[in-house]
Design a protein around this motif. Structure first.
Motif, PDB file in Angstrom:
ATOM      1  N   PRO A  15       0.857  -1.204   0.000  1.00 31.12           N
ATOM      2  CA  PRO A  15       0.000   0.000   0.000  1.00 31.12           C
ATOM      3  C   PRO A  15       0.889   1.248   0.000  1.00 31.12           C
ATOM      4  O   PRO A  15       1.483   1.599   1.022  1.00 31.12           O
ATOM      5  CB  PRO A  15      -0.800  -0.126   1.308  1.00 31.12           C
ATOM      6  CG  PRO A  15      -0.543  -1.506   1.821  1.00 31.12           C
ATOM      7  CD  PRO A  15       0.784  -1.920   1.275  1.00 31.12           C
ATOM      8  N   ARG A  17       0.661   4.518  -0.062  1.00 33.01           N
ATOM      9  CA  ARG A  17       0.471   5.704   0.770  1.00 33.01           C
ATOM     10  C   ARG A  17       0.868   5.475   2.228  1.00 33.01           C
ATOM     11  O   ARG A  17       0.997   6.442   2.996  1.00 33.01           O
ATOM     12  CB  ARG A  17      -0.979   6.198   0.692  1.00 33.01           C
ATOM     13  CG  ARG A  17      -1.364   6.754  -0.677  1.00 33.01           C
ATOM     14  CD  ARG A  17      -2.763   7.345  -0.648  1.00 33.01           C
ATOM     15  NE  ARG A  17      -2.806   8.556   0.168  1.00 33.01           N
ATOM     16  CZ  ARG A  17      -2.601   9.778  -0.295  1.00 33.01           C
ATOM     17  NH1 ARG A  17      -2.334   9.972  -1.591  1.00 33.01           N
ATOM     18  NH2 ARG A  17      -2.675  10.827   0.505  1.00 33.01           N
ATOM     19  N   THR A  37       3.697   5.472 -10.455  1.00 29.78           N
ATOM     20  CA  THR A  37       3.726   4.444  -9.422  1.00 29.78           C
ATOM     21  C   THR A  37       2.764   3.321  -9.763  1.00 29.78           C
ATOM     22  O   THR A  37       1.765   3.522 -10.464  1.00 29.78           O
ATOM     23  CB  THR A  37       3.348   5.027  -8.053  1.00 29.78           C
ATOM     24  OG1 THR A  37       2.121   5.757  -8.166  1.00 29.78           O
ATOM     25  CG2 THR A  37       4.444   5.945  -7.535  1.00 29.78           C
ATOM     26  N   CYS A  38       3.080   2.141  -9.245  1.00 24.83           N
ATOM     27  CA  CYS A  38       2.184   0.992  -9.339  1.00 24.83           C
ATOM     28  C   CYS A  38       2.234   0.266  -8.004  1.00 24.83           C
ATOM     29  O   CYS A  38       3.316  -0.100  -7.540  1.00 24.83           O
ATOM     30  CB  CYS A  38       2.600   0.053 -10.474  1.00 24.83           C
ATOM     31  SG  CYS A  38       1.541  -1.420 -10.616  1.00 24.83           S
ATOM     32  N   PHE A  40      -0.598  -1.051  -4.376  1.00 29.02           N
ATOM     33  CA  PHE A  40      -1.929  -1.167  -3.787  1.00 29.02           C
ATOM     34  C   PHE A  40      -2.448   0.197  -3.333  1.00 29.02           C
ATOM     35  O   PHE A  40      -1.691   1.013  -2.801  1.00 29.02           O
ATOM     36  CB  PHE A  40      -1.915  -2.118  -2.593  1.00 29.02           C
ATOM     37  CG  PHE A  40      -1.562  -3.534  -2.951  1.00 29.02           C
ATOM     38  CD1 PHE A  40      -2.215  -4.187  -3.981  1.00 29.02           C
ATOM     39  CD2 PHE A  40      -0.582  -4.216  -2.262  1.00 29.02           C
ATOM     40  CE1 PHE A  40      -1.893  -5.501  -4.309  1.00 29.02           C
ATOM     41  CE2 PHE A  40      -0.258  -5.527  -2.582  1.00 29.02           C
ATOM     42  CZ  PHE A  40      -0.909  -6.173  -3.618  1.00 29.02           C
ATOM     43  N   GLY A  41      -3.733   0.418  -3.527  1.00 31.03           N
ATOM     44  CA  GLY A  41      -4.381   1.616  -3.011  1.00 31.03           C
ATOM     45  C   GLY A  41      -4.222   2.814  -3.913  1.00 31.03           C
ATOM     46  O   GLY A  41      -3.612   2.751  -4.991  1.00 31.03           O
ATOM     47  N   PRO A  42      -4.789   3.967  -3.483  1.00 30.51           N
ATOM     48  CA  PRO A  42      -4.801   5.167  -4.324  1.00 30.51           C
ATOM     49  C   PRO A  42      -3.422   5.762  -4.536  1.00 30.51           C
ATOM     50  O   PRO A  42      -2.447   5.392  -3.877  1.00 30.51           O
ATOM     51  CB  PRO A  42      -5.714   6.124  -3.548  1.00 30.51           C
ATOM     52  CG  PRO A  42      -5.738   5.620  -2.152  1.00 30.51           C
ATOM     53  CD  PRO A  42      -5.515   4.154  -2.218  1.00 30.51           C
ATOM     54  N   ALA A  43      -3.357   6.716  -5.448  1.00 25.85           N
ATOM     55  CA  ALA A  43      -2.088   7.322  -5.848  1.00 25.85           C
ATOM     56  C   ALA A  43      -1.460   8.107  -4.706  1.00 25.85           C
ATOM     57  O   ALA A  43      -2.148   8.849  -4.003  1.00 25.85           O
ATOM     58  CB  ALA A  43      -2.311   8.251  -7.043  1.00 25.85           C
ATOM     59  N   HIS A  50      -0.543   6.826 -11.913  1.00 27.24           N
ATOM     60  CA  HIS A  50      -0.595   5.738 -10.939  1.00 27.24           C
ATOM     61  C   HIS A  50      -1.396   4.574 -11.505  1.00 27.24           C
ATOM     62  O   HIS A  50      -2.449   4.774 -12.135  1.00 27.24           O
ATOM     63  CB  HIS A  50      -1.244   6.230  -9.645  1.00 27.24           C
ATOM     64  CG  HIS A  50      -1.391   5.178  -8.591  1.00 27.24           C
ATOM     65  ND1 HIS A  50      -0.304   4.503  -8.051  1.00 27.24           N
ATOM     66  CD2 HIS A  50      -2.494   4.652  -7.980  1.00 27.24           C
ATOM     67  CE1 HIS A  50      -0.735   3.636  -7.141  1.00 27.24           C
ATOM     68  NE2 HIS A  50      -2.057   3.701  -7.096  1.00 27.24           N
ATOM     69  N   GLU A  52      -3.264   1.505 -10.040  1.00 25.87           N
ATOM     70  CA  GLU A  52      -3.752   1.061  -8.737  1.00 25.87           C
ATOM     71  C   GLU A  52      -4.137  -0.404  -8.756  1.00 25.87           C
ATOM     72  O   GLU A  52      -4.954  -0.843  -9.566  1.00 25.87           O
ATOM     73  CB  GLU A  52      -4.952   1.898  -8.310  1.00 25.87           C
ATOM     74  CG  GLU A  52      -5.501   1.502  -6.954  1.00 25.87           C
ATOM     75  CD  GLU A  52      -6.620   2.403  -6.472  1.00 25.87           C
ATOM     76  OE1 GLU A  52      -7.308   2.016  -5.503  1.00 25.87           O
ATOM     77  OE2 GLU A  52      -6.809   3.492  -7.060  1.00 25.87           O
ATOM     78  N   ASP A  54      -5.786  -3.635  -6.645  1.00 26.49           N
ATOM     79  CA  ASP A  54      -6.748  -3.915  -5.582  1.00 26.49           C
ATOM     80  C   ASP A  54      -6.022  -4.536  -4.386  1.00 26.49           C
ATOM     81  O   ASP A  54      -5.240  -5.484  -4.541  1.00 26.49           O
ATOM     82  CB  ASP A  54      -7.824  -4.870  -6.104  1.00 26.49           C
ATOM     83  CG  ASP A  54      -9.014  -4.982  -5.167  1.00 26.49           C
ATOM     84  OD1 ASP A  54      -8.808  -5.014  -3.942  1.00 26.49           O
ATOM     85  OD2 ASP A  54     -10.152  -5.056  -5.666  1.00 26.49           O
ATOM     86  N   ARG A  55      -6.281  -4.018  -3.191  1.00 30.05           N
ATOM     87  CA  ARG A  55      -5.589  -4.468  -1.984  1.00 30.05           C
ATOM     88  C   ARG A  55      -5.818  -5.946  -1.676  1.00 30.05           C
ATOM     89  O   ARG A  55      -5.048  -6.556  -0.930  1.00 30.05           O
ATOM     90  CB  ARG A  55      -6.038  -3.640  -0.784  1.00 30.05           C
ATOM     91  CG  ARG A  55      -5.612  -2.189  -0.827  1.00 30.05           C
ATOM     92  CD  ARG A  55      -6.244  -1.431   0.326  1.00 30.05           C
ATOM     93  NE  ARG A  55      -5.924  -0.013   0.285  1.00 30.05           N
ATOM     94  CZ  ARG A  55      -4.925   0.569   0.957  1.00 30.05           C
ATOM     95  NH1 ARG A  55      -4.144  -0.193   1.709  1.00 30.05           N
ATOM     96  NH2 ARG A  55      -4.713   1.849   0.891  1.00 30.05           N
TER      97      ARG A  55
END
Length: 379
Positions: A15, A17, A37-38, A40-43, A50, A52, A54-55
């Motif tokens: 993740p 962030r 970026t690549c 889990f979660g938002p940018a 980005h 994204e 899925d977690r």
């Protein structure tokens, strides 16, 4: 090369962030290159693009039959997060990729970035969960294959401590530089120790960290010592057990986790940060963790266990005390010996060391490695 045109992908199956090490990379490079970026979660803030994930997607193999049969390439490309990232990144152009952890390296190389791949390895991957028998039998040989097959193909490698760097060199014959988990420099000053000596322990809530020993150490210490714990709910049942253990102790409290950006400021409210990490696996034995450096930036004193990498820095800069061992009794003995004069002296030394032990100083190996890829004439 035009810096603004250089597309740098920072790739991590975490993740983003809330991943301190990856956030440092993003903050370091987003004003120099076009950072995408690549993960889990938002940018994360400030990136140019980005991808994204899925977690819920697993980032490690859950394929015991193929693992047992040593069909390792099939194992890797069938990991759900890897497969989804590969699909999302297909057809994209990158000048370089900064691949975090061994499990992203084959994916990064498959993208064929023009200037190459830098691998940042947060742990010694083949021994990451070596204390778990099933992992040791099935997954460890796969991870060794992954490192042996793909690490020689990257342009450069960094990791978190000298001990782990030496193990990668010994086992796989690759040169590895070190970027510690240092925290960004904070404009803070030491706070004089008051009537109460306030202790802080912050950690992921994982059973192998033996946080129960930290709590047990507070039973029988002087009444002017108070401990707050910030424990992430990684293993909720275990964290509930810790809360129950602490209930009879009036000098022990839990407080809610805080965002990483607020952690150093939060720790600065305290006098002593505890960073005792039992060596329950190879990587923990070699630990030089975020919280060690966060304590320095917070200008608190430190109490650590006899972990070699931490002990070297602590003694070099006079930052605190080392317990005799990793037991509750060993920690309690140090807590009982604390004085306000010693704590204030350690805080003053933390203030003197804060610049040298900041991420701005420690991250130069990342700067050199990425510049060697994207600015070869200047590197």
């Amino acid at each position: 090369m035009n810096r603004s045109a250089s597309r740098l992908l920072i790739l991590s199956l975490s993740p983003l962030r809330s991943d301190p090490r990856v956030l440092k990379q993003i903050n370091l490079f987003r004003d120099k290159y076009q950072v995408l970026t690549c993960g889990f979660g938002p940018a994360p803030d400030g990136v140019a693009g980005h991808f994204e994930l899925d977690r819920v997607l697993p980032s490690w193999p859950r394929d015991p039959k193929r693992l047992a049969a040593r069909r390792y390439r099939q194992v890797y490309w069938n990991i759900a997060a890897v497969a989804e990232a590969s699909r999302m990144l297909r057809g994209q152009h990158f000048d370089a990729v900064l691949a975090n952890d061994a499990n992203t390296v084959p994916l990064a190389l498959s993208l064929e970035p023009v200037r190459g791949v830098h691998a940042d390895l947060h742990e010694f991957a083949p021994k990451e969960h070596f204390n778990k028998p099933a992992w040791r039998v099935l997954v460890a040989p796969y991870v060794r294959w992954l490192c042996r097959t793909y690490l020689p193909a990257v342009s450069s490698v960094t990791t978190v401590s000298e001990g782990i760097a030496e193990q990668y060199q010994k086992d796989f014959g690759i040169d590895v530089d070190v970027v510690t988990n240092a925290a960004p420099y904070a404009e803070l000053e030491p706070r004089p120790t008051g009537e109460k000596i306030r202790l802080i322990y912050s950690s992921a809530g994982q059973r192998y960290r033996r946080i129960e020993d930290i709590i047990a150490a507070m039973d029988g210490v002087p009444e002017d010592l108070e401990l707050d714990l910030i424990v992430m709910p990684n293993e909720p049942e275990y964290v509930d057990q810790l809360r129950s253990q602490a209930e009879p102790l009036p000098n022990v409290r839990f407080r809610d986790p805080v965002p990483y950006t607020e952690l150093v400021k939060t720790i600065s409210e305290y006098d002593v940060s505890i960073s005792v990490i039992p060596p329950t696996n190879f990587n923990l034995a070699q630990a030089l963790p975020n919280k060690f450096f966060e304590a320095v930036q917070a200008r608190t004193a430190l109490i650590i266990g006899p972990s070699p990498a931490m002990q070297t820095l602590l003694e070099r800069h006079g930052l605190g005390a080392v317990t005799e061992d990793f037991t509750a009794e060993g920690l309690r003995a140090v807590l009982q010996s604390l004085t306000r004069e010693r704590i204030d002296r350690w805080k003053a030394n933390a203030d003197k060391a804060a610049d040298e032990l900041s991420s701005e100083h420690q991250n130069k190996a990342w700067e050199r490695a990425v510049a060697a890829l994207l600015e070869p004439a200047e590197a």
